[in-house]
Design a protein around this motif. Structure first.
Motif, PDB file in Angstrom:
ATOM      1  N   PRO A 126       0.814  -1.231   0.000  1.00  0.00           N
ATOM      2  CA  PRO A 126       0.000   0.000   0.000  1.00  0.00           C
ATOM      3  C   PRO A 126       0.841   1.272   0.000  1.00  0.00           C
ATOM      4  CG  PRO A 126      -0.069  -1.065   2.153  1.00  0.00           C
ATOM      5  CD  PRO A 126       0.590  -2.022   1.218  1.00  0.00           C
ATOM      6  N   LEU A 127       2.014   1.243   0.635  1.00  0.00           N
ATOM      7  CA  LEU A 127       2.857   2.441   0.661  1.00  0.00           C
ATOM      8  C   LEU A 127       3.360   2.786  -0.738  1.00  0.00           C
ATOM      9  CD1 LEU A 127       4.464   4.675   1.991  1.00  0.00           C
ATOM     10  CD2 LEU A 127       6.158   2.981   2.712  1.00  0.00           C
ATOM     11  N   SER A 128       3.822   1.788  -1.477  1.00  0.00           N
ATOM     12  CA  SER A 128       4.312   2.051  -2.828  1.00  0.00           C
ATOM     13  C   SER A 128       3.183   2.499  -3.742  1.00  0.00           C
ATOM     14  CB  SER A 128       5.008   0.808  -3.388  1.00  0.00           C
ATOM     15  OG  SER A 128       4.113  -0.280  -3.480  1.00  0.00           O
ATOM     16  N   ILE A 129       2.001   1.895  -3.595  1.00  0.00           N
ATOM     17  CA  ILE A 129       0.844   2.311  -4.393  1.00  0.00           C
ATOM     18  C   ILE A 129       0.476   3.754  -4.077  1.00  0.00           C
ATOM     19  CG2 ILE A 129      -1.631   1.938  -4.707  1.00  0.00           C
ATOM     20  CD1 ILE A 129      -1.142  -1.043  -4.415  1.00  0.00           C
ATOM     21  N   ASN A 130       0.554   4.117  -2.795  1.00  0.00           N
ATOM     22  CA  ASN A 130       0.264   5.480  -2.355  1.00  0.00           C
ATOM     23  C   ASN A 130       1.177   6.482  -3.061  1.00  0.00           C
ATOM     24  OD1 ASN A 130       0.494   7.927  -0.741  1.00  0.00           O
ATOM     25  ND2 ASN A 130      -0.741   6.878   0.794  1.00  0.00           N
ATOM     26  N   LEU A 131       2.465   6.173  -3.117  1.00  0.00           N
ATOM     27  CA  LEU A 131       3.427   7.066  -3.759  1.00  0.00           C
ATOM     28  C   LEU A 131       3.181   7.163  -5.270  1.00  0.00           C
ATOM     29  CD1 LEU A 131       6.622   6.051  -1.778  1.00  0.00           C
ATOM     30  CD2 LEU A 131       5.748   8.377  -1.989  1.00  0.00           C
ATOM     31  N   VAL A 132       2.857   6.028  -5.892  1.00  0.00           N
ATOM     32  CA  VAL A 132       2.576   6.038  -7.325  1.00  0.00           C
ATOM     33  C   VAL A 132       1.331   6.873  -7.619  1.00  0.00           C
ATOM     34  CG1 VAL A 132       1.903   4.607  -9.294  1.00  0.00           C
ATOM     35  CG2 VAL A 132       3.722   3.841  -7.770  1.00  0.00           C
ATOM     36  N   LYS A 133       0.306   6.762  -6.777  1.00  0.00           N
ATOM     37  CA  LYS A 133      -0.912   7.562  -6.945  1.00  0.00           C
ATOM     38  C   LYS A 133      -0.594   9.052  -6.877  1.00  0.00           C
ATOM     39  CE  LYS A 133      -4.659   4.569  -5.289  1.00  0.00           C
ATOM     40  NZ  LYS A 133      -5.644   4.377  -4.178  1.00  0.00           N
ATOM     41  N   GLU A 134       0.270   9.413  -5.934  1.00  0.00           N
ATOM     42  CA  GLU A 134       0.626  10.824  -5.789  1.00  0.00           C
ATOM     43  C   GLU A 134       1.288  11.356  -7.055  1.00  0.00           C
ATOM     44  OE1 GLU A 134       2.987  11.273  -2.303  1.00  0.00           O
ATOM     45  OE2 GLU A 134       1.271  11.208  -0.947  1.00  0.00           O
ATOM     46  N   LYS A 135       2.108  10.509  -7.683  1.00  0.00           N
ATOM     47  CA  LYS A 135       2.756  10.942  -8.927  1.00  0.00           C
ATOM     48  C   LYS A 135       1.739  11.085 -10.045  1.00  0.00           C
ATOM     49  CE  LYS A 135       6.050   7.758  -8.873  1.00  0.00           C
ATOM     50  NZ  LYS A 135       7.264   7.004  -9.292  1.00  0.00           N
ATOM     51  N   SER A 136       0.807  10.147 -10.146  1.00  0.00           N
ATOM     52  CA  SER A 136      -0.171  10.185 -11.238  1.00  0.00           C
ATOM     53  C   SER A 136      -1.209  11.287 -11.051  1.00  0.00           C
ATOM     54  CB  SER A 136      -0.877   8.824 -11.351  1.00  0.00           C
ATOM     55  OG  SER A 136      -1.599   8.532 -10.178  1.00  0.00           O
ATOM     56  N   GLN A 137      -1.492  11.651  -9.788  1.00  0.00           N
ATOM     57  CA  GLN A 137      -2.499  12.678  -9.510  1.00  0.00           C
ATOM     58  C   GLN A 137      -1.906  14.078  -9.372  1.00  0.00           C
ATOM     59  OE1 GLN A 137      -4.417  11.181  -5.992  1.00  0.00           O
ATOM     60  NE2 GLN A 137      -5.466   9.508  -7.087  1.00  0.00           N
ATOM     61  N   GLY A 138      -0.581  14.167  -9.437  1.00  0.00           N
ATOM     62  CA  GLY A 138       0.060  15.475  -9.357  1.00  0.00           C
ATOM     63  C   GLY A 138       0.367  15.942  -7.955  1.00  0.00           C
ATOM     64  N   THR A 139       0.047  15.125  -6.944  1.00  0.00           N
ATOM     65  CA  THR A 139       0.313  15.522  -5.561  1.00  0.00           C
ATOM     66  C   THR A 139       1.796  15.709  -5.300  1.00  0.00           C
ATOM     67  OG1 THR A 139      -1.623  14.247  -4.879  1.00  0.00           O
ATOM     68  CG2 THR A 139      -0.102  14.921  -3.151  1.00  0.00           C
ATOM     69  N   SER A 140       2.611  14.841  -5.882  1.00  0.00           N
ATOM     70  CA  SER A 140       4.053  14.926  -5.653  1.00  0.00           C
ATOM     71  C   SER A 140       4.635  16.205  -6.248  1.00  0.00           C
ATOM     72  CB  SER A 140       4.762  13.705  -6.258  1.00  0.00           C
ATOM     73  OG  SER A 140       4.533  13.631  -7.662  1.00  0.00           O
ATOM     74  N   VAL A 141       4.047  16.687  -7.361  1.00  0.00           N
ATOM     75  CA  VAL A 141       4.512  17.939  -7.965  1.00  0.00           C
ATOM     76  C   VAL A 141       4.226  19.105  -7.033  1.00  0.00           C
ATOM     77  CG1 VAL A 141       4.227  19.527  -9.917  1.00  0.00           C
ATOM     78  CG2 VAL A 141       4.189  17.052 -10.303  1.00  0.00           C
ATOM     79  N   ARG A 142       3.010  19.128  -6.459  1.00  0.00           N
ATOM     80  CA  ARG A 142       2.670  20.198  -5.517  1.00  0.00           C
ATOM     81  C   ARG A 142       3.554  20.135  -4.282  1.00  0.00           C
ATOM     82  NH1 ARG A 142      -2.539  18.595  -7.203  1.00  0.00           N
ATOM     83  NH2 ARG A 142      -2.891  17.386  -5.286  1.00  0.00           N
ATOM     84  N   ALA A 143       3.924  18.897  -3.850  1.00  0.00           N
ATOM     85  CA  ALA A 143       4.792  18.756  -2.683  1.00  0.00           C
ATOM     86  C   ALA A 143       6.185  19.310  -2.969  1.00  0.00           C
ATOM     87  CB  ALA A 143       4.885  17.289  -2.273  1.00  0.00           C
ATOM     88  N   ARG A 144       6.657  19.125  -4.223  1.00  0.00           N
ATOM     89  CA  ARG A 144       8.010  19.596  -4.552  1.00  0.00           C
ATOM     90  C   ARG A 144       8.072  21.124  -4.667  1.00  0.00           C
ATOM     91  NH1 ARG A 144       7.951  15.144  -8.014  1.00  0.00           N
ATOM     92  NH2 ARG A 144       7.457  16.482  -9.798  1.00  0.00           N
ATOM     93  N   ILE A 145       7.004  21.739  -5.167  1.00  0.00           N
ATOM     94  CA  ILE A 145       7.038  23.191  -5.357  1.00  0.00           C
ATOM     95  C   ILE A 145       6.608  23.946  -4.097  1.00  0.00           C
ATOM     96  CG2 ILE A 145       6.622  22.961  -7.825  1.00  0.00           C
ATOM     97  CD1 ILE A 145       3.712  23.728  -7.342  1.00  0.00           C
ATOM     98  N   SER A 146       6.141  23.210  -3.087  1.00  0.00           N
ATOM     99  CA  SER A 146       5.776  23.857  -1.824  1.00  0.00           C
ATOM    100  C   SER A 146       7.046  24.191  -1.047  1.00  0.00           C
ATOM    101  CB  SER A 146       4.878  22.927  -1.007  1.00  0.00           C
ATOM    102  OG  SER A 146       5.612  21.823  -0.533  1.00  0.00           O
ATOM    103  N   PRO A 147       6.961  25.119  -0.089  1.00  0.00           N
ATOM    104  CA  PRO A 147       8.148  25.475   0.701  1.00  0.00           C
ATOM    105  C   PRO A 147       8.588  24.378   1.665  1.00  0.00           C
ATOM    106  CG  PRO A 147       6.207  26.637   1.510  1.00  0.00           C
ATOM    107  CD  PRO A 147       5.804  25.968   0.236  1.00  0.00           C
ATOM    108  N   THR A 148       7.788  23.327   1.788  1.00  0.00           N
ATOM    109  CA  THR A 148       8.141  22.221   2.684  1.00  0.00           C
ATOM    110  C   THR A 148       9.158  21.317   2.006  1.00  0.00           C
ATOM    111  OG1 THR A 148       5.926  22.260   3.632  1.00  0.00           O
ATOM    112  CG2 THR A 148       7.261  20.292   4.026  1.00  0.00           C
ATOM    113  N   PRO A 149      10.290  21.025   2.657  1.00  0.00           N
ATOM    114  CA  PRO A 149      11.288  20.115   2.062  1.00  0.00           C
ATOM    115  C   PRO A 149      10.665  18.747   1.775  1.00  0.00           C
ATOM    116  CG  PRO A 149      12.195  21.241   3.979  1.00  0.00           C
ATOM    117  CD  PRO A 149      10.728  21.553   3.958  1.00  0.00           C
ATOM    118  N   TYR A 150      11.153  18.102   0.711  1.00  0.00           N
ATOM    119  CA  TYR A 150      10.575  16.816   0.311  1.00  0.00           C
ATOM    120  C   TYR A 150      10.807  15.742   1.372  1.00  0.00           C
ATOM    121  CZ  TYR A 150       9.247  12.903  -2.681  1.00  0.00           C
ATOM    122  OH  TYR A 150       8.623  11.798  -3.202  1.00  0.00           O
ATOM    123  N   PHE A 151      11.909  15.845   2.110  1.00  0.00           N
ATOM    124  CA  PHE A 151      12.169  14.810   3.120  1.00  0.00           C
ATOM    125  C   PHE A 151      11.136  14.860   4.239  1.00  0.00           C
ATOM    126  CE2 PHE A 151      14.441  18.346   5.124  1.00  0.00           C
ATOM    127  CZ  PHE A 151      14.202  18.145   6.482  1.00  0.00           C
TER     128      PHE A 151
END
Length: 422
Positions: A238-263
């Motif tokens: 489920p964790l890997s699926i969660n991360l893949v979903k974030e990439k496909s839905q654009g969530t990871s892009v918003r996380a990268r451009i936010s002021p919050t560090p990715y780590f």
């Protein structure tokens, strides 16, 4: 400020998990069903071996002293039910056809030939010391060694086969020893009672003690930690699926451009899934403590060991989360992450000793097992539960588990940064 961002990342993960209640239920229910089923099967197998008899075919073509002794030993073992209405050919067909586990065929004149061989050899030995013997007896022809035929169902477990063969060899060896001893008595004219001739060496198992009580390991002590660890690592899916979903839905892009560090985003996932791992383990322990006694299974004893077990669970969870983060970062689709995640966990379980004990593996597989995070976690659990180790005794294993997590997350961050570099 970072703590607040970490908290918001944690809340975000909880909200994501709430959207997949069915998946969360599976994460918790699947391991519980697995541990109950496996433990019941193993425990009932042991009880069946203790409480019921295995039917085997016994054919006595000798019908004399040795064969009667073998038959008596087999019956007194309380393990076998002897079936005698067979010929050797029909026994072979029945066993090879899978109707029975095994057949034992005693050859003709077994007792007579053994007696002849023993008498001849004993008299030869006695005469070599210059004692008077019957010279005609010394010249007796030594008969060829007789074979007791053992037939096994081709599907029979190799461990069962070896145990039976060792038991039969032991019986024959003891019978021969008694007959040799009796032959020397007859030749030398001694009157010592044969029944008083006890073994000079015997085996006594020394077990760990808790107070004045012997501590005997049982199936529950092996299964609870093993399948709890398997459940912990299964969150990779489920964790890997969660991360893949974030990439496909654009969530990871918003996380990268936010002021919050990715780590911080990764740490939020780590804390969320660590809580799931601990809950999984506590549910397993609760089943072992409270449910197993009602199912006529041994109770899982964690007296004075709970803190150490939680520590191992946390570090095992970190290793599983690190692997899930790497898989979810590298995979592009759920069709890649889900089957690969499930298969890799099963492979890690097999290599780590969950399915088959490491000492039974080929030597090169034993070497590979030393690099498996599941093997580190399993050894740490066993050190605490079965070997009564403290935190100091498992320091090496939990260090390896933590370093595995750090390495997996570091590789994931490097890969993510390289993939998104402009």
């Amino acid at each position: 400020m970072l703590l607040y961002k970490l908290w918001r990342s944690f809340v975000k993960e909880i909200l994501l998990l709430k959207r997949d209640i069915g998946g969360i239920v599976i994460i918790f229910v699947m391991p519980l069903l697995l541990i109950i089923t496996i433990t019941l099967i193993q425990d009932s197998t042991f009880k069946n071996l203790e409480g019921s008899k295995i039917p085997i075919i016994f054919i006595d073509n000798d019908k004399s002293e040795v064969s009667k002794n073998i038959k008596q030993e087999l019956e007194s073992s309380k393990t076998f039910e002897l079936l005698t209405n067979f010929t050797e050919q029909s026994a072979q067909n029945a066993v090879f056809g899978g109707d029975y586990q095994m057949a034992i065929v005693i050859p003709k004149n077994l007792t007579k030939d053994i007696n002849s061989n023993i008498d001849s050899k004993v008299q030869t030995i006695v005469s070599s010391f210059g004692l008077e013997t019957d010279s005609s007896a010394v010249k007796k022809t030594v008969s060829k060694a007789k074979d007791i035929h053992l037939y096994f169902d081709p599907a029979t477990n190799i461990g069962f086969k070896n145990n039976v063969m060792n038991a039969v060899n032991k019986m024959v060896f003891e019978i021969e020893n008694k007959k040799i001893y009796k032959a020397f008595q007859d030749q030398l004219g001694t009157t010592e009672n044969l029944e008083e001739n006890k073994n000079l060496i015997s085996f006594k198992e020394i077990t760990p003690k808790k107070g004045n009580m012997d501590v005997m390991p049982n199936s529950v002590q092996h299964n609870v930690p093993a399948w709890a660890l398997f459940a912990i690592f299964f969150i990779v899916v489920p964790l890997s699926i969660n991360l893949v979903k974030e990439k496909s839905q654009g969530t990871s892009v918003r996380a990268r451009i936010s002021p919050t560090p990715y780590f911080i985003h990764i740490l939020g996932k780590t804390f969320t899934y660590l809580i799931i791992c601990v809950i999984q383990f506590l549910l397993m322990v609760a089943v072992g403590i409270y449910l197993f006694p009602y199912m006529d299974l041994p109770q899982f004893d964690v007296t004075g060991k709970m803190l150490q077990l939680i520590v191992v669970t946390l570090f095992s969870g970190l290793a599983a989360i690190g692997f899930g983060v790497l898989l979810g970062t590298v995979a592009d689709t759920q069709e890649q992450s889900a089957p690969f995640g499930a298969t890799s966990v099963v492979v890690l379980a097999a290599v780590g000793g969950i399915w088959v004990p490491v000492f039974l593996m080929p030597e090169f597989m034993q070497t590979i097992a030393k690099f498996s995070p599941m093997n580190w976690g399993l050894n740490a659990y066993y050190d605490i539960i079965l070997r009564n180790s403290g935190i100091g005794g498992i320091a090496k294993e939990i260090t390896f588990l933590f370093l595995f997590y750090v390495a997996m997350v570091a590789i994931s961050l490097f890969y993510e940064r390289k993939q998104n570099a402009v």
